[in-house]
Design an enzyme around this catalytic site. Structure first.
Site, PDB file in Angstrom:
ATOM      1  N   GLY A 208       0.775  -1.243   0.000  1.00 39.85           N
ATOM      2  CA  GLY A 208       0.000   0.000   0.000  1.00 39.85           C
ATOM      3  C   GLY A 208       0.798   1.281   0.000  1.00 39.85           C
ATOM      4  O   GLY A 208       0.366   2.303  -0.541  1.00 39.85           O
TER       5      GLY A 208
ATOM      6  N   GLU B  94       3.660   4.184   5.833  1.00 36.81           N
ATOM      7  CA  GLU B  94       2.434   3.393   5.632  1.00 36.81           C
ATOM      8  C   GLU B  94       1.443   4.158   4.761  1.00 36.81           C
ATOM      9  O   GLU B  94       1.469   5.391   4.720  1.00 36.81           O
ATOM     10  CB  GLU B  94       1.751   3.140   6.988  1.00 36.81           C
ATOM     11  CG  GLU B  94       2.175   1.876   7.685  1.00 36.81           C
ATOM     12  CD  GLU B  94       1.490   0.629   7.112  1.00 36.81           C
ATOM     13  OE1 GLU B  94       1.079   0.643   5.940  1.00 36.81           O
ATOM     14  OE2 GLU B  94       1.398  -0.361   7.847  1.00 36.81           O
ATOM     15  N   ASP B  95       0.567   3.417   4.097  1.00 36.77           N
ATOM     16  CA  ASP B  95      -0.540   4.090   3.415  1.00 36.77           C
ATOM     17  C   ASP B  95      -1.651   4.427   4.400  1.00 36.77           C
ATOM     18  O   ASP B  95      -2.280   5.470   4.305  1.00 36.77           O
ATOM     19  CB  ASP B  95      -1.081   3.251   2.240  1.00 36.77           C
ATOM     20  CG  ASP B  95      -1.506   1.842   2.664  1.00 36.77           C
ATOM     21  OD1 ASP B  95      -1.077   1.374   3.731  1.00 36.77           O
ATOM     22  OD2 ASP B  95      -2.280   1.225   1.912  1.00 36.77           O
TER      23      ASP B  95
ATOM     24  N   ASP C  88      -4.826   1.775  10.727  1.00 34.06           N
ATOM     25  CA  ASP C  88      -6.227   1.533  11.099  1.00 34.06           C
ATOM     26  C   ASP C  88      -6.262   1.010  12.537  1.00 34.06           C
ATOM     27  O   ASP C  88      -6.255   1.788  13.488  1.00 34.06           O
ATOM     28  CB  ASP C  88      -6.803   0.544  10.086  1.00 34.06           C
ATOM     29  CG  ASP C  88      -8.279   0.282  10.281  1.00 34.06           C
ATOM     30  OD1 ASP C  88      -8.816   0.630  11.342  1.00 34.06           O
ATOM     31  OD2 ASP C  88      -8.918  -0.284   9.386  1.00 34.06           O
TER      32      ASP C  88
ATOM     33  N   VAL D 248     -12.216   3.404   1.479  1.00 32.32           N
ATOM     34  CA  VAL D 248     -11.407   4.247   0.594  1.00 32.32           C
ATOM     35  C   VAL D 248     -10.401   3.424  -0.201  1.00 32.32           C
ATOM     36  O   VAL D 248      -9.846   2.445   0.290  1.00 32.32           O
ATOM     37  CB  VAL D 248     -10.668   5.362   1.383  1.00 32.32           C
ATOM     38  CG1 VAL D 248     -11.654   6.366   1.933  1.00 32.32           C
ATOM     39  CG2 VAL D 248      -9.796   4.794   2.481  1.00 32.32           C
TER      40      VAL D 248
ATOM     41  N   ARG E 231      -5.235   0.612  -6.696  1.00 33.10           N
ATOM     42  CA  ARG E 231      -4.055   1.218  -6.066  1.00 33.10           C
ATOM     43  C   ARG E 231      -3.474   2.345  -6.913  1.00 33.10           C
ATOM     44  O   ARG E 231      -2.854   3.266  -6.403  1.00 33.10           O
ATOM     45  CB  ARG E 231      -2.956   0.169  -5.861  1.00 33.10           C
ATOM     46  CG  ARG E 231      -3.276  -0.924  -4.845  1.00 33.10           C
ATOM     47  CD  ARG E 231      -2.002  -1.701  -4.544  1.00 33.10           C
ATOM     48  NE  ARG E 231      -2.239  -2.979  -3.905  1.00 33.10           N
ATOM     49  CZ  ARG E 231      -2.339  -3.179  -2.595  1.00 33.10           C
ATOM     50  NH1 ARG E 231      -2.282  -2.157  -1.776  1.00 33.10           N
ATOM     51  NH2 ARG E 231      -2.521  -4.389  -2.105  1.00 33.10           N
TER      52      ARG E 231
HETATM   53  C1  PRP Z   1      -3.087  -2.415   5.111  1.00 33.00           C
HETATM   54  C2  PRP Z   1      -2.236  -1.161   5.200  1.00 33.00           C
HETATM   55  C3  PRP Z   1      -1.563  -1.295   6.526  1.00 33.00           C
HETATM   56  C4  PRP Z   1      -2.548  -2.103   7.338  1.00 33.00           C
HETATM   57  C5  PRP Z   1      -3.248  -1.208   8.313  1.00 33.00           C
HETATM   58  O1  PRP Z   1      -2.289  -3.440   4.629  1.00 33.00           O
HETATM   59  O2  PRP Z   1      -1.328  -1.077   4.148  1.00 33.00           O
HETATM   60  O3  PRP Z   1      -0.333  -1.967   6.414  1.00 33.00           O
HETATM   61  O4  PRP Z   1      -3.501  -2.660   6.431  1.00 33.00           O
HETATM   62  O5  PRP Z   1      -4.189  -1.917   9.048  1.00 33.00           O
HETATM   63  P1  PRP Z   1      -4.062  -2.122  10.620  1.00 33.00           P
HETATM   64  O6  PRP Z   1      -3.680  -0.809  11.230  1.00 33.00           O
HETATM   65  O7  PRP Z   1      -5.465  -2.550  11.014  1.00 33.00           O
HETATM   66  O8  PRP Z   1      -3.074  -3.200  10.887  1.00 33.00           O
HETATM   67  P2  PRP Z   1      -2.859  -4.763   3.948  1.00 33.00           P
HETATM   68  O9  PRP Z   1      -2.630  -5.915   4.877  1.00 33.00           O
HETATM   69  O10 PRP Z   1      -4.272  -4.538   3.490  1.00 33.00           O
HETATM   70  O11 PRP Z   1      -1.885  -4.969   2.721  1.00 33.00           O
HETATM   71  P3  PRP Z   1      -1.531  -4.000   1.498  1.00 33.00           P
HETATM   72  O12 PRP Z   1      -0.588  -2.942   1.981  1.00 33.00           O
HETATM   73  O13 PRP Z   1      -0.881  -4.940   0.533  1.00 33.00           O
HETATM   74  O14 PRP Z   1      -2.809  -3.415   0.974  1.00 33.00           O
END
Ligand code: PRP
Length: 259
Positions: free
Chosen positions: A114, A169-170, A173, A228, A240
């Site tokens: 991300g 980070e993107d 959450d 989003v 993406r």
């Molecule tokens: C997403 C995002 C963060 C994480 C945040 O990654 O890039 O790394 O979730 O969520 P959290 O705070 O609840 O842990 P994802 O696992 O979806 O992988 P990606 O980056 O490949 O989309």
């Protein structure tokens, strides 16, 4: 992208714009799927967000409007490409000032996948010597809730022992991914750890993110709890590459979750 999905939209096309402006899909109740990643959940639409949506659409440049129309899954734009770019510039300036004060180059660690766009845009605007590396941390299966137990599935190449690390980070959450990664980097001997996230959803936090040493928390935008996508954020690995952040139409993931 299939040409059949392309609809040329200009700001003069009041009919299509009106459809974006009046589309009530974002307020449909029960749209949240328990099979979606936590950071993709949708909230109830607030009056403030509706006002934001209207203002954004009214100011949308024709190129961005055309991009929206090209992506049939996007309900509306939350932050335009221009807004993203401006904010990334501000965060980069703040980060650069802090990194410039360090005695030696920091290691900027992007969390794949991300963070790839944010990281690329960010470091190009940080005019300071630094190293760049990536990790992959997985806690969401395809379309599932966070397990709460992230795993490092691709580790660093660069040695971070004794270094200042900036995790990019993107989105943050629940905080699970970041907390796990910070503990991992601390074990590797990072002397201090900052976090720079494009989006932050503090309302969803389950784990408080503990920075290390003189680490700081930088963020682009505080994100409402909407589904989003774009600027690195995906739904089922798609979207993406959008240069803006958009809210996904509920029917896109409701359709998938009913399979
Ligand atoms: C997403 C995002 C963060 C994480 C945040 O990654 O890039 O790394 O979730 O969520 P959290 O705070 O609840 O842990 P994802 O696992 O979806 O992988 P990606 O980056 O490949 O989309």
């Amino acid at each position: 992208m299939a040409d059949t999905n392309m609809v040329v939209l200009t700001t003069q096309d009041s009919g299509i714009l009106a459809r974006f402006l009046t589309n009530p899909a974002a307020s449909h109740p029960g749209a949240t799927s328990t099979t979606q990643p936590a950071h993709q959940r949708r909230p109830n639409k607030s009056p403030a967000l509706r006002a934001r949506r209207l203002a954004t659409l009214a100011s949308l440049p024709s190129a961005a409007a055309a991009m929206v129309s090209a992506e049939v899954g996007i309900d509306y734009v939350l932050w335009t490409e221009a807004e993203v770019s401006a904010r990334v510039g501000e965060v980069a300036a703040e980060l650069a000032a802090d990194l410039r004060a360090l005695p030696e180059p920091a290691v900027v660690v992007g969390v794949a996948t991300g963070a790839f766009l944010f990281l690329a845009d960010l470091v190009r605007r940080v005019d300071v010597r630094l190293a760049v590396d990536f990790v992959r941390v997985e806690s969401y299966g395809a379309g599932t809730e966070s397990s709460g137990k992230p795993r490092i599935t691709a580790d660093l190449k660069v040695d971070v022992a004794g270094k200042h690390v900036v995790v990019v980070e993107d989105i943050v959450d629940t905080g699970n991914t970041l907390s796990h990664l910070i503990a991992h980097l601390e074990k590797k001997g990072a002397s201090s750890i900052s976090v720079c996230t494009f989006l932050d959803k503090p309302a969803r936090r389950k784990v408080s993110v503990q920075l290390v040493g003189d680490g700081k928390f930088y963020r682009g935008f505080e994100c409402p709890d909407y589904f989003v996508v774009g600027y690195g954020l995906d739904y089922a690995e798609l979207y993406r590459n959008l240069p803006y952040v958009g809210v996904l139409k509920p029917e896109m993931y409701k359709k998938d979750s009913s399979n």
